[in-house]
Enzyme design. Structure first.
Site, short mmCIF file in Angstrom:
data_model
loop_
_atom_site.label_atom_id
_atom_site.label_comp_id
_atom_site.label_asym_id
_atom_site.label_seq_id
_atom_site.Cartn_x
_atom_site.Cartn_y
_atom_site.Cartn_z
N ASN A 89 0.88 -1.17 0.00
CA ASN A 89 0.00 0.00 0.00
C ASN A 89 0.92 1.22 0.00
O ASN A 89 1.50 1.56 1.02
CB ASN A 89 -0.89 -0.01 1.25
CG ASN A 89 -1.66 1.29 1.40
OD1 ASN A 89 -1.88 2.00 0.43
ND2 ASN A 89 -2.07 1.60 2.63
N LYS A 145 0.23 4.29 -0.28
CA LYS A 145 -0.37 5.49 0.31
C LYS A 145 -0.15 6.70 -0.63
O LYS A 145 -0.12 6.53 -1.85
CB LYS A 145 0.21 5.75 1.70
CG LYS A 145 0.22 4.49 2.58
CD LYS A 145 0.42 4.81 4.02
CE LYS A 145 0.66 3.53 4.79
NZ LYS A 145 0.39 3.65 6.21
N HIS A 171 -9.26 1.30 4.66
CA HIS A 171 -7.99 1.50 5.38
C HIS A 171 -8.22 2.47 6.55
O HIS A 171 -9.01 3.42 6.43
CB HIS A 171 -6.94 2.06 4.42
CG HIS A 171 -5.56 2.01 4.99
ND1 HIS A 171 -5.12 2.96 5.89
CD2 HIS A 171 -4.55 1.12 4.83
CE1 HIS A 171 -3.87 2.65 6.25
NE2 HIS A 171 -3.51 1.54 5.62
N GLU A 219 -6.57 4.85 7.64
CA GLU A 219 -6.33 6.27 7.34
C GLU A 219 -7.54 6.89 6.65
O GLU A 219 -7.84 8.07 6.86
CB GLU A 219 -5.05 6.42 6.49
CG GLU A 219 -3.81 6.15 7.33
CD GLU A 219 -2.62 5.61 6.56
OE1 GLU A 219 -2.59 5.69 5.33
OE2 GLU A 219 -1.71 5.08 7.22
N GLU A 232 -5.54 -5.01 10.39
CA GLU A 232 -4.54 -3.96 10.58
C GLU A 232 -4.81 -3.22 11.88
O GLU A 232 -5.63 -2.27 11.90
CB GLU A 232 -4.63 -2.97 9.42
CG GLU A 232 -4.24 -3.58 8.09
CD GLU A 232 -3.54 -2.57 7.22
OE1 GLU A 232 -2.42 -2.87 6.79
OE2 GLU A 232 -4.08 -1.49 6.98
N GLY A 244 2.33 2.21 10.55
CA GLY A 244 3.26 3.32 10.38
C GLY A 244 3.95 3.74 11.67
O GLY A 244 4.59 4.79 11.72
N SER A 290 3.30 -2.26 10.23
CA SER A 290 4.76 -2.28 10.43
C SER A 290 5.38 -3.65 10.14
O SER A 290 6.36 -4.03 10.77
CB SER A 290 5.12 -1.80 11.84
OG SER A 290 4.68 -0.46 12.02
C1 PEP Z 1 -0.65 0.08 5.77
O1 PEP Z 1 -0.60 1.21 5.30
O2 PEP Z 1 -1.61 -0.64 5.50
C2 PEP Z 1 0.41 -0.36 6.66
C3 PEP Z 1 0.33 -1.53 7.20
O3 PEP Z 1 1.46 0.53 6.86
P1 PEP Z 1 2.86 0.21 7.56
O4 PEP Z 1 3.34 -1.11 7.00
O5 PEP Z 1 3.72 1.35 7.20
O6 PEP Z 1 2.59 0.09 9.03
#
Ligand code: PEP
Length: 256
Positions: free
Chosen positions: A13, A15, A98, A100, A170, A176, A216
């Site tokens: 992803n 972003k 997501h 975000e 998630e 992040g 992460s």
């Molecule tokens: C994501 O954006 O879905 C995500 C898991 O980000 P990160 O791996 O940076 O935590």
């Protein structure tokens, strides 16, 4: 054994990162790095990079996804993009719900459901994101919350359509932040998600549904997370922007 029968999917992803020109450079690095993958490899890019991504990945094992889709097919929705606009470009996947989008763009379980139905009915494969905040985990409501998110998102989705839907667990506190869920925490919630899918659609669909972990995940922790029986892949943010890191996660899924 069930895990071996499911499709492992590692999805990046991106972003709001990479211009179309920068995307071209990253994809050129990714193509050789993941060409021997034993899992499905997906890159979800900003809308502005989708044409480049589809063109560049033709004839490779990399699949392309968008990061959101609107629930109407066309009309007076300034700034929005529909499922038919994405499939017309050759886009195959879309990330929906997501955290975000939920946090910054007023996405609700109901709009996640509408987008999911529009995407599936429009011929896209969906990566549906669910997960709890840190407060919700500390309040001990992770299971109830994730069950609710999954049940609302899947309202009206048929058992046949479940073949085109992946669920990404998630935890918001892990996205992040560099703070990864432990492999046991990831397994516990991914298994709960599979249980809900079983309650809604029966055992066979539950066993066939790909459930990813995201938050992460990186080259170092991927192997342990992906070794868990109910973790079938990953949704990767930060680490998907560096070809060697993303390739290492793909390799971990291949081996796991
Ligand atoms: C994501 O954006 O879905 C995500 C898991 O980000 P990160 O791996 O940076 O935590």
């Amino acid at each position: 054994m069930d895990k071996l029968n499911r499709k492992a999917i590692i999805a990046g992803n991106w972003k709001m990162n990479k211009t179309a020109s920068e995307a071209a450079v990253l994809i050129d690095e990714l193509i050789p790095a993941v060409k021997d993958a034993g899992c499905e490899v997906v890159i979800c890019t900003p809308y502005t990079s989708l044409v480049t991504a589809v063109e560049k990945t033709k004839g490779t094992n990399i699949h392309v996804g968008a990061e959101n889709v609107h629930f109407e097919d066309h009309g007076a929705f300034t700034g929005e993009i529909s499922a038919s606009m994405l499939t017309d470009l050759g886009v195959e996947y879309v990330v929906i719900g997501h955290s975000e989008r939920r946090q910054y763009f007023a996405e609700t379980d109901q709009t996640v459901n509408k987008r999911t139905l529009a995407a599936l009915n429009g011929g896209l494969k969906v990566i549906l994101c669910v997960g709890e905040s840190l407060t919700q985990r500390e309040e001990g409501v992770t299971e109830e919350l994730v069950r609710m998110q999954v049940k609302i998102a899947l309202q009206g989705v048929t058992a046949e359509q479940m073949a085109n839907l992946v669920i990404a667990y998630e935890p918001v506190w892990a996205i992040g932040t560099g703070r990864t869920a432990t492999a046991d925490q990831a397994e516990e919630v991914c298994a709960q998600i599979r249980k809900v899918v079983g309650e809604l659609y029966g055992e066979a669909v539950a066993k066939a549904t790909t459930v990813q972990y995201g938050g992460s995940m990186n080259a170092k922790n991927a192997e342990e997370l992906l070794s868990k029986p109910d973790v079938d892949g990953g949704l990767i943010g930060g680490a998907s922007l560096k070809a060697p890191d993303f390739a290492a996660i793909v390799a971990a899924a291949t081996n796991g």
